[in-house]
Motif scaffolding. Structure first.
Motif, mmCIF file in Angstrom:
data_model
loop_
_atom_site.group_PDB
_atom_site.id
_atom_site.type_symbol
_atom_site.label_atom_id
_atom_site.label_comp_id
_atom_site.label_asym_id
_atom_site.label_seq_id
_atom_site.Cartn_x
_atom_site.Cartn_y
_atom_site.Cartn_z
ATOM 1 N N UNK A 344 1.505 7.961 -10.003
ATOM 2 C CA UNK A 344 2.565 7.658 -9.039
ATOM 3 C C UNK A 344 1.951 7.246 -7.717
ATOM 4 N N UNK A 345 2.714 6.492 -6.959
ATOM 5 C CA UNK A 345 2.261 6.082 -5.639
ATOM 6 C C UNK A 345 2.976 6.944 -4.610
ATOM 7 N N UNK A 346 2.227 7.813 -3.956
ATOM 8 C CA UNK A 346 2.826 8.720 -2.992
ATOM 9 C C UNK A 346 2.394 8.350 -1.581
ATOM 10 N N UNK A 347 3.374 8.350 -0.686
ATOM 11 C CA UNK A 347 3.085 8.160 0.731
ATOM 12 C C UNK A 347 3.696 9.341 1.458
ATOM 13 N N UNK A 348 2.856 10.230 1.968
ATOM 14 C CA UNK A 348 3.343 11.374 2.733
ATOM 15 C C UNK A 348 4.434 12.154 2.010
ATOM 16 N N UNK A 349 4.114 12.758 0.891
ATOM 17 C CA UNK A 349 5.041 13.610 0.131
ATOM 18 C C UNK A 349 6.267 12.873 -0.390
ATOM 19 N N UNK A 350 6.214 11.564 -0.423
ATOM 20 C CA UNK A 350 7.302 10.818 -1.033
ATOM 21 C C UNK A 350 6.708 9.853 -2.049
ATOM 22 N N UNK A 351 7.405 9.715 -3.161
ATOM 23 C CA UNK A 351 6.967 8.791 -4.186
ATOM 24 C C UNK A 351 7.625 7.437 -3.965
ATOM 25 N N UNK A 352 6.840 6.395 -3.944
ATOM 26 C CA UNK A 352 7.392 5.041 -3.837
ATOM 27 C C UNK A 352 7.744 4.600 -5.254
ATOM 28 N N UNK A 353 9.014 4.315 -5.542
ATOM 29 C CA UNK A 353 9.374 3.956 -6.919
ATOM 30 C C UNK A 353 8.709 2.637 -7.334
ATOM 31 N N UNK A 354 8.442 2.502 -8.629
ATOM 32 C CA UNK A 354 7.784 1.289 -9.131
ATOM 33 C C UNK A 354 8.527 0.013 -8.751
ATOM 34 N N UNK A 355 9.861 0.071 -8.740
ATOM 35 C CA UNK A 355 10.617 -1.143 -8.417
ATOM 36 C C UNK A 355 10.294 -1.585 -6.990
ATOM 37 N N UNK A 356 10.112 -0.609 -6.113
ATOM 38 C CA UNK A 356 9.758 -0.905 -4.733
ATOM 39 C C UNK A 356 8.369 -1.550 -4.661
ATOM 40 N N UNK A 357 7.457 -1.059 -5.477
ATOM 41 C CA UNK A 357 6.120 -1.654 -5.521
ATOM 42 C C UNK A 357 6.187 -3.095 -6.020
ATOM 43 N N UNK A 358 7.028 -3.305 -7.039
ATOM 44 C CA UNK A 358 7.136 -4.667 -7.571
ATOM 45 C C UNK A 358 7.728 -5.616 -6.545
ATOM 46 N N UNK A 359 8.675 -5.117 -5.732
ATOM 47 C CA UNK A 359 9.228 -5.972 -4.669
ATOM 48 C C UNK A 359 8.140 -6.381 -3.686
ATOM 49 N N UNK A 360 7.310 -5.405 -3.303
ATOM 50 C CA UNK A 360 6.229 -5.708 -2.374
ATOM 51 C C UNK A 360 5.287 -6.743 -2.976
ATOM 52 N N UNK A 361 4.983 -6.555 -4.260
ATOM 53 C CA UNK A 361 4.120 -7.508 -4.951
ATOM 54 C C UNK A 361 4.735 -8.897 -4.940
ATOM 55 N N UNK A 362 6.049 -8.972 -5.249
ATOM 56 C CA UNK A 362 6.718 -10.270 -5.302
ATOM 57 C C UNK A 362 6.676 -10.954 -3.944
ATOM 58 N N UNK A 363 6.948 -10.199 -2.885
ATOM 59 C CA UNK A 363 6.962 -10.798 -1.551
ATOM 60 C C UNK A 363 5.575 -11.296 -1.159
#
Ligand SMILES: [K+]
Ligand SMILES: [K+]
Lengths: 455, 455
Positions: A344-363
């Motif tokens: 999982x991708x965690x930023x400060x005790x929060x998990x960044x959902x995969x869909x959010x990661x894919x959006x960043x990748x797309x942009x």
């Protein structure tokens, strides 16, 4: 809700009027069209002759998209009326992007579902999600307030330090304050702010306006509420603040070091002056577009470093451009998690959902694709060097407005390409992020998830 | 198994000798060290004097990493013994990367678990996973076989078309065949293959060797088995074949069009000659490194297009470099799925697991980071232009070996940087991909998944 792909005809028809991405694109197109018409009036030019249509379209697009690239000199080519139109377009463009992006945040929070919404509100005490009118009012008041403070500071300095007449000082103060807060980079002076290169009383208010405007309203709002409690900040605010500071420091150090002994830029200044000019250049790269040294005289390593800063850009839902620091941060954390072997991708005790990661990748991928395609095309269209052309394309895409000085010399079809690039760079990441995020389906809840807007 | 992060000391100690990533890195380092020592012998140079250590290290690294960048002219600086050492290093490096990468594929398949393995075997009739010795033997036979055929073709041409002596023709034929199949790009001639620019009997065998070597052994093996049934191909084979063809066609068209009327490159040739030279340049960019026209005379748009082709590179588990077409393909499909609003990334009835997408992202981001950092550093170290420096850095990272001609003029610390970049570019994506993939945990099975190696 699909960007691409087959959708039944009836759905296409109803979606056309409902999708926020299309609302944003058409509002901006309308503003550009109106601006072009107004700048095409004979009264808009200093000479009283009708402006060339491509110049009018270029200037209107550059102003609405708060870019700051110009094919004609703002101070001498346009009349007072023309300059007022430009200022109005900057204000409309800046407020427009802030408002629409913030409302999208609200809309996205609503779609997150009750549980996530409850958690988000309880956790961050963020914007009241139901009060749309209140949000818009706050944004307008906040923008005008910041602009007024900076305009007052600049006016005082122009009056006292440069002995300008009252009218001239106020006009210059207001114009540059509005241009700075909206990260527009338009200047009355043909040489931008180079005459003030070592004057902190001009540089620092402008830099402050640029930084605050570029953080984005949701982040500013949250900072105002929880200034002393960073543990309560949302992922978006943490990423934005941390990366803004990191990029400002890194940019200042890199640019100051690279240009330290360059006789055509920082060379003639004393050490504090060099540092001030380096800091200013670093702030302006993200993505304000004023310059206090001649960009065309920068060393190639400084140009490339500036390209990187410009491409990353500023905060989401603010007046800054680029792919945004949140996008950059999410990708960085995804890379870091992957190298640590975490699933999982965690930023400060929060998990960044995969869909959010894919959006960043797309942009990010679409941004790289747009800049590369534009650079290749501009290289084929002109005889300028890769240095200059990559800088120009990145500056247009990230709506920065810095230039090595080639904008006015470009052939008309290259100017049209830049117009498209500015427009796509301004509304692209935002509409893409919203289109992708709105379409996403809710799935299982594992940990309390948290969304950060990317783009 | 972690690349970074805290691991108990005992685990670090035992892992040190077991992890394939470390086996690969240390094998390559050993080969480079041995090569440097041999090239440092006085007998290795034509003059009989001991070679400069950095030149020996640079040449050995370039040969083992099958890059082809040189600081001294291969044909005139090194003796016959020196050239034989270089050829041996190329062969060792090429076979090494093919074998290790293919064995990693085997190792990865074993880790996939019984069910996935059963499905994979039943579905693709791919390599027999238990027969390691057989795999190595096949790779060696396949490599030597291809090299022998191309060497024979080239020798015949040099004998008949250029009236070389038998010894010279055989030597040139073998050297260029080995260099081509291993995508090494070393040439006996100081001007690479420019003298053969419009000779298809030299260009086509070299291009064929480069393409076959660059596909990668697993893909070649699968193609040989299921040549006529593309529906049986694995995702890796489909992506590799489709993107190889697409990039070759696009590269040929772009480079031929851009250079059509450039008097210093394609201008003097007739139309078929232009097309042949454009095709050759497109093949060599991915990532063989021979050139039949002067790279330093290319137009800037051609240089940037070549940069992009070089960065993408060739097939996984072959002799080509770059981030690999599979990585590029997975990212492209991830982007496409995201824009279509699909939650899964599907390539030809197979779902690419998210972990696989993250690996591709990691490899691409680290590649961009490496090239950008190296370009910035080289710009600061030298007075060369961005065009030249970006090209040099990309060429080194992607182990291409093309150069605008600045390699020999670089200061020594810049050459050391290129040595690091070649080494990291050669073993980085592979070891990263294997480290990431081996560490990955098996989770739920939803659909029959299929893995494609990225990097
Ligand atoms: K701007
Ligand atoms: K090569």
């Amino acid at each position: 809700m699909r960007l691409l792909g087959r959708v039944p005809a009836w759905q296409r028809r109803t979606d056309r009027f409902r999708h926020p991405a299309q609302v944003i694109a058409s509002s901006f197109a309308l503003a550009v069209a109106t601006g072009t018409l107004m700048l095409s009036l004979p009264a808009a030019t200093a000479s009283g002759e009708r402006a060339d249509t491509v110049d009018a379209l270029f200037t209107a697009t550059s102003a609405v998209c708060v870019t700051g690239l110009v094919t004609v000199d703002t101070g001498s080519y346009w009349s007072g009326f023309g300059q007022a139109v430009i200022l109005l377009l900057i204000q409309v463009g800046g407020l427009g992007i802030m408002t629409l992006a913030t409302l999208l945040t609200v809309l996205l929070s609503r779609r997150l579902g009750l549980r996530a919404r409850f958690l988000a509100q309880a956790e961050t005490k963020s914007l009241d999600l139901t009060d749309v009118r209140g949000v818009v009012r706050r944004i307008v008041l906040f923008s005008l307030g910041c602009e007024a403070v900076v305009a007052a500071a600049l006016t005082a300095r122009f009056l006292v330090g440069y002995r300008e007449s009252a009218g001239s000082a106020v006009y210059h103060g207001v114009f540059h304050a509005v241009s700075a807060f909206n990260n527009a980079g338009f200047s009355i002076h043909a040489d931008s702010l180079t005459r003030y290169v070592d004057d902190p009383w001009v540089n620092l208010p402008v830099a402050a306006a640029v930084i605050v405007g570029g953080l984005g309203f949701p982040v500013v709002f949250e900072l105002a509420r929880h200034w002393r409690r960073p543990t309560r900040w949302s992922v978006m605010t943490r990423l934005t603040v941390a990366l803004t500071v990191a990029l400002l420091v890194a940019g200042t150090l890199a640019l100051t070091a690279a240009e330290w002994s360059n006789d055509r830029t920082l060379g003639p200044l004393d050490a504090p002056g060099k540092l001030l000019a380096g800091f200013f250049a670093s702030v302006m790269a993200r993505t304000a577009g004023f310059n206090s040294v001649d960009i065309g005289a920068l060393r190639p390593e400084s140009l490339l470093a500036t390209d990187i800063l410009m491409f990353i850009g500023g905060g989401s839902a603010g007046t800054a451009g680029g792919i945004k620091v949140t996008t950059f941060g999410v990708l960085g954390f995804a890379l870091w998690s992957e190298m640590r072997g975490e699933t999982h991708v965690n930023v400060g005790h929060r998990r960044i959902p995969p869909s959010n990661q894919r959006q960043a990748l797309a942009i990010a991928l679409l941004g790289i694709g747009a800049v590369m395609t534009a650079t290749l095309t501009l290289l084929a269209m002109t005889t300028h060097t890769l240095d200059q052309v990559l800088f120009e394309a990145t500056s247009a895409f990230a709506t920065v407005g810095l230039s090595t000085g080639i904008t006015a010399d470009l052939p008309q079809r290259a100017e049209l390409l830049l117009i498209v690039l500015m427009f796509a760079g301004r509304i692209g990441p935002l509409t893409l992020a919203s289109a992708l995020a709105l379409r996403e389906r809710n799935r299982r809840f594992e940990l309390p998830e948290e969304r950060t807007i990317v783009g």
